[in-house]
Design a protein around this motif. Structure first.
Motif, PDB file in Angstrom:
ATOM      1  N   ASN A 144       2.270  12.294  12.530  1.00  0.00           N
ATOM      2  CA  ASN A 144       2.798  11.057  11.940  1.00  0.00           C
ATOM      3  C   ASN A 144       2.492   9.853  12.824  1.00  0.00           C
ATOM      4  O   ASN A 144       2.184   8.770  12.318  1.00  0.00           O
ATOM      5  N   ALA A 145       2.581  10.025  14.145  1.00  0.00           N
ATOM      6  CA  ALA A 145       2.261   8.928  15.065  1.00  0.00           C
ATOM      7  C   ALA A 145       0.791   8.538  14.930  1.00  0.00           C
ATOM      8  O   ALA A 145       0.442   7.350  14.944  1.00  0.00           O
ATOM      9  N   ALA A 195      -0.169  16.388   6.410  1.00  0.00           N
ATOM     10  CA  ALA A 195      -0.196  15.161   7.220  1.00  0.00           C
ATOM     11  C   ALA A 195      -1.619  14.872   7.691  1.00  0.00           C
ATOM     12  O   ALA A 195      -2.063  13.725   7.699  1.00  0.00           O
ATOM     13  N   ARG A 196      -2.348  15.914   8.066  1.00  0.00           N
ATOM     14  CA  ARG A 196      -3.738  15.755   8.506  1.00  0.00           C
ATOM     15  C   ARG A 196      -4.608  15.254   7.350  1.00  0.00           C
ATOM     16  O   ARG A 196      -5.455  14.381   7.524  1.00  0.00           O
ATOM     17  N   ILE A 197      -4.375  15.788   6.153  1.00  0.00           N
ATOM     18  CA  ILE A 197      -5.131  15.354   4.976  1.00  0.00           C
ATOM     19  C   ILE A 197      -4.847  13.878   4.679  1.00  0.00           C
ATOM     20  O   ILE A 197      -5.754  13.103   4.389  1.00  0.00           O
ATOM     21  N   ALA A 198      -3.568  13.495   4.754  1.00  0.00           N
ATOM     22  CA  ALA A 198      -3.201  12.095   4.498  1.00  0.00           C
ATOM     23  C   ALA A 198      -3.882  11.174   5.505  1.00  0.00           C
ATOM     24  O   ALA A 198      -4.392  10.110   5.142  1.00  0.00           O
ATOM     25  N   MET A 226       0.831  -1.180   0.000  1.00  0.00           N
ATOM     26  CA  MET A 226       0.000   0.000   0.000  1.00  0.00           C
ATOM     27  C   MET A 226       0.876   1.244   0.000  1.00  0.00           C
ATOM     28  O   MET A 226       1.855   1.323   0.721  1.00  0.00           O
ATOM     29  N   THR A 227       0.522   2.207  -0.811  1.00  0.00           N
ATOM     30  CA  THR A 227       1.262   3.453  -0.912  1.00  0.00           C
ATOM     31  C   THR A 227       1.031   4.291   0.336  1.00  0.00           C
ATOM     32  O   THR A 227      -0.086   4.398   0.825  1.00  0.00           O
ATOM     33  N   ASP A 228       2.096   4.900   0.836  1.00  0.00           N
ATOM     34  CA  ASP A 228       1.980   5.804   1.971  1.00  0.00           C
ATOM     35  C   ASP A 228       1.287   7.068   1.475  1.00  0.00           C
ATOM     36  O   ASP A 228       1.794   7.771   0.595  1.00  0.00           O
ATOM     37  N   LEU A 229       0.121   7.355   2.004  1.00  0.00           N
ATOM     38  CA  LEU A 229      -0.672   8.486   1.536  1.00  0.00           C
ATOM     39  C   LEU A 229       0.000   9.820   1.833  1.00  0.00           C
ATOM     40  O   LEU A 229      -0.261  10.804   1.141  1.00  0.00           O
ATOM     41  N   ARG A 230       0.882   9.858   2.822  1.00  0.00           N
ATOM     42  CA  ARG A 230       1.609  11.098   3.107  1.00  0.00           C
ATOM     43  C   ARG A 230       2.471  11.483   1.913  1.00  0.00           C
ATOM     44  O   ARG A 230       2.521  12.648   1.526  1.00  0.00           O
ATOM     45  N   GLU A 231       3.123  10.498   1.323  1.00  0.00           N
ATOM     46  CA  GLU A 231       3.959  10.763   0.144  1.00  0.00           C
ATOM     47  C   GLU A 231       3.096  11.192  -1.035  1.00  0.00           C
ATOM     48  O   GLU A 231       3.461  12.099  -1.786  1.00  0.00           O
ATOM     49  N   ARG A 232       1.957  10.559  -1.172  1.00  0.00           N
ATOM     50  CA  ARG A 232       1.067  10.891  -2.289  1.00  0.00           C
ATOM     51  C   ARG A 232       0.538  12.312  -2.159  1.00  0.00           C
ATOM     52  O   ARG A 232       0.462  13.044  -3.148  1.00  0.00           O
ATOM     53  N   VAL A 233       0.188  12.726  -0.944  1.00  0.00           N
ATOM     54  CA  VAL A 233      -0.291  14.091  -0.725  1.00  0.00           C
ATOM     55  C   VAL A 233       0.823  15.082  -1.062  1.00  0.00           C
ATOM     56  O   VAL A 233       0.572  16.116  -1.691  1.00  0.00           O
ATOM     57  N   GLU A 234       2.050  14.764  -0.672  1.00  0.00           N
ATOM     58  CA  GLU A 234       3.185  15.640  -0.988  1.00  0.00           C
ATOM     59  C   GLU A 234       3.395  15.727  -2.499  1.00  0.00           C
ATOM     60  O   GLU A 234       3.663  16.800  -3.032  1.00  0.00           O
ATOM     61  N   GLU A 235       3.297  14.596  -3.186  1.00  0.00           N
ATOM     62  CA  GLU A 235       3.490  14.578  -4.638  1.00  0.00           C
ATOM     63  C   GLU A 235       2.396  15.347  -5.370  1.00  0.00           C
ATOM     64  O   GLU A 235       2.646  15.916  -6.427  1.00  0.00           O
ATOM     65  N   ASP A 236       1.194  15.368  -4.809  1.00  0.00           N
ATOM     66  CA  ASP A 236       0.061  16.014  -5.462  1.00  0.00           C
ATOM     67  C   ASP A 236      -0.072  17.501  -5.118  1.00  0.00           C
ATOM     68  O   ASP A 236      -1.080  18.117  -5.469  1.00  0.00           O
TER      69      ASP A 236
END
Length: 178
Positions: free
Chosen positions: A112-113, A34-37, A1-11
């Motif tokens: 992140n936690a 981070a909250r959005i992810a 599964m893709t880490d959504l934090r990275e995806r939010v940063e990429e988008d």
């Protein structure tokens, strides 16, 4: 599964990238991302609960209904209710506020936690989903004794899972209060 934090940063669009450059605004943008992810992850977990737990339980109830197995229906109904409550609790869980000048600052580590805790919930949901599927399989075979036994296991696991969600709420509240 893709880490959504990275995806939010990429988008991130142009405006969000500009916000990262502005002094004093960078931290806000990172915390907001981070909250959005985490919100996206919780939505994904809630959808998984619906698909992997609720749907098989609904199938159990339908099979029991067709076979006029009232005892099985009575055993399944409260578990469905609990699963719906768990799904709602996940979908609408506290996500924190990371305003620019918030009275209480939520740090990136804390967000992140919270994300990591939510990510661990996905594993638990998948395990619960396997048990719910086993119950649906037993109901499809008209083995309602096994169905009730398996649904009872789902109920117990949902209780435990709900307790973990309560700890998550306390953790989120602790982040907001500290």
């Amino acid at each position: 599964m893709t880490d959504l934090r990275e995806r939010v940063e990429e988008d991130r669009g142009l405006i969000k990238k500009i916000q990262l450059i502005i002094p004093g605004y960078r931290g806000y943008r990172q915390r907001e991302d981070a909250r959005i992810a985490d919100s996206l992850l919780r939505t994904q977990i809630a959808d998984t609960v619906k698909d992997r737990i609720l749907q098989p339980l609904e199938l159990c109830r339908e099979e029991a209904s067709r076979a006029l197995e009232l005892d099985a229906m009575n055993s399944i109904a409260p578990v469905i209710t609990k699963a719906k409550a768990v799904e709602a609790k996940i979908r609408h869980a506290e996500q924190g506020y990371s305003g620019i000048s918030a009275g209480v600052r939520i740090e990136q580590d804390e967000l992140n936690a919270l994300y990591e805790l939510d990510l661990s919930l996905l594993t638990a949901v998948n395990t619960l989903g396997n048990t719910a599927k086993a119950a649906a399989d037993a109901a499809a075979e008209q083995n309602f004794a096994e169905t009730v036994k398996t649904v009872t296991a789902v109920k117990s696991d949902l209780q435990e899972f709900s307790g973990i969600l309560d700890k998550r709420i306390i953790a989120a509240a602790g982040i907001l209060v500290e």
